[in-house]
Scaffold this active site. Structure first.
Site, PDB file in Angstrom:
ATOM      1  N   CYS A  89       0.840  -1.283   0.030  1.00  0.00           N
ATOM      2  CA  CYS A  89      -0.019   0.010   0.018  1.00  0.00           C
ATOM      3  C   CYS A  89       0.832   1.438  -0.250  1.00  0.00           C
ATOM      4  CB  CYS A  89      -0.921  -0.125   0.956  1.00  0.00           C
ATOM      5  SG  CYS A  89      -2.284  -1.293   0.960  1.00  0.00           S
ATOM      6  N   HIS A 348      -9.092   3.572  -1.393  1.00  0.00           N
ATOM      7  CA  HIS A 348      -7.772   3.234  -1.253  1.00  0.00           C
ATOM      8  C   HIS A 348      -7.224   2.564  -2.706  1.00  0.00           C
ATOM      9  CE1 HIS A 348      -4.079   1.856   0.054  1.00  0.00           C
ATOM     10  NE2 HIS A 348      -4.433   0.823   0.867  1.00  0.00           N
ATOM     11  N   CYS A 378      -0.121   2.146   6.882  1.00  0.00           N
ATOM     12  CA  CYS A 378       0.379   0.485   6.998  1.00  0.00           C
ATOM     13  C   CYS A 378       0.396  -0.199   5.483  1.00  0.00           C
ATOM     14  CB  CYS A 378      -0.543  -0.218   7.937  1.00  0.00           C
ATOM     15  SG  CYS A 378      -2.287  -0.216   7.402  1.00  0.00           S
TER      16      CYS A 378
END
Length: 392
Positions: A89, A348, A378
């Site tokens: 991510c 996201h 994270c």
């Protein structure tokens, strides 16, 4: 050592799964951002020395170095090189770190850091395992299993563990999710995203696409209610995480243009911000999502700053427990956190989220006349990047 400056930043509005961006090939969508960055800085595209692009699901249309394919689909000359990176991510946040390190070293002066993810066209998890015999091809190796006995390496389990470990109730998670939608809705209505979003034509994966531009984040629920969020089915029985208090699957692209002092002179532009500090840290890969806490503590220590010195924070809302645990552990001010909402409302888009959050942070600092911003998220495998910037 030279400094690293951000001189342009842009993102697409987020598109929901199979929504208004789903008809875009991801290389073409990323190319729109590359073109926009060059246009905003009014730079000769031939001066770009590298494009570093984050992308997590590097399969199908996102395979074979999608960064290079995005350059070839853009207005940049074919002489501009490009590479694709995966730090899960945090991929495009790491792209920003690599770009900053390149210009700080003096080996390059003008670099684009960007990211893209089409989660409609390349579904999450697509590259994880291969259809081989005898269960071969899964990314978790016997060595990993032996070292972390009993660990399932699941982000969902990690989010549940963080909620339990920090005493965060289901009600608190749902209230935070509602806050994300409310702040994102208010920011959209007030035009807070207008300067950072580039408009692209609507293209949908199936059916007829309306003849209009995609200008607003598609995932925001302007009518969100606590009752509606609370009634969404839990992801696991007896847990606290639901799809409503986790980030939305999203299509999107984003990027920033990074230069050093020589680059500023060559382009004749004023910087938006200086990259003040960059940190990346590994942590427990089973709980997995707690790494932003020690990474932020390390970054602040290296920068000689306290959390009170930071004016605004962007902590990716992969799951609601992450920013809530981060606030608790850092003793941070909730009023400075994700002030225009986060991934629960805005989406996201995995590899694009790093420079997406940075773009939003830059414009929020400018809008509020603030100085220091901190971004962290994270990442799969128990990783976290932290970037501290100083608005100029």
């Amino acid at each position: 050592m030279a400094e690293a400056y951000i001189v342009a930043a842009a993102r697409t509005a987020g598109g929901r799964r199979n929504g208004r961006l789903s008809g875009w090939h991801p290389a073409d969508l990323a190319a729109q951002v590359l073109n926009e960055l060059v246009q905003r800085a009014d730079v000769d595209p031939a001066l770009i020395e590298d494009v570093i692009l984050g992308c997590v699901s590097q399969a199908g249309e996102q395979a074979t170095n999608i960064a290079r394919n995005a350059v070839l689909a853009s207005n940049l000359p074919e002489s501009v090189p490009a590479t694709t990176i995966d730090r899960q991510c945090g991929s495009s946040q790491q792209a920003l770190h690599f770009a900053a390190q390149a210009v700080m070293s003096g080996s390059m002066d003008i670099v684009i850091a960007a990211g893209v993810e089409s989660m409609s066209r390349v579904p999450m998890g697509m590259p994880v395992s291969l259809p081989l015999k005898n269960d071969l091809g899964y990314y978790v190796s016997p060595g990993m299993q032996q070292r972390y006995r009993g660990g399932d390496f699941s982000q969902f389990s990690g989010a549940e563990a963080i909620a339990r470990n920090y005493g965060i109730s289901k009600e608190q998670l749902d209230q935070y999710a509602l806050r994300s939608h409310q702040l994102a809705g208010a920011a959209t209505r007030a035009g807070k995203f207008d300067s950072e979003i580039i408009s692209v034509p609507v293209r949908i994966i199936e059916g007829h696409a309306p003849n209009e531009l995609h200008r607003f984040d598609e995932g925001i629920r302007f009518d969100a209610s606590l009752e509606g969020i609370a009634n969404v089915k839990l992801l696991q029985e007896g847990g606290r995480i639901s799809a409503a208090n986790a980030s939305q699957i999203c299509d999107g692209a984003s990027g920033v243009l990074v230069v050093n002092e020589r680059g500023l002179k060559r382009l004749g532009v004023e910087p938006l911000a200086r990259v003040h500090q960059m940190t990346v840290l590994g942590h427990d890969p089973v709980v997995m999502l707690e790494a932003p806490i020690p990474a932020t503590q390390l970054a602040l220590k290296k920068a000689g700053l306290n959390i009170a010195d930071i004016d605004l924070y962007e902590v990716n809302e992969a799951f609601a427990p992450i920013p809530l645990a981060w606030l608790q552990a850092l003793g941070a001010d909730p009023a400075r956190l994700n002030v225009h909402g986060g991934a629960i409302a805005l989406g996201h888009p995995l590899g694009a989220s790093g420079t997406k959050l940075m773009t939003t942070l830059l414009y929020a600092l400018k809008d509020r006349g603030k100085r220091y911003g901190l971004q962290t998220m994270c990442e799969g495998g128990g990783l976290a990047n932290v970037t501290i910037i100083e608005r100029l």
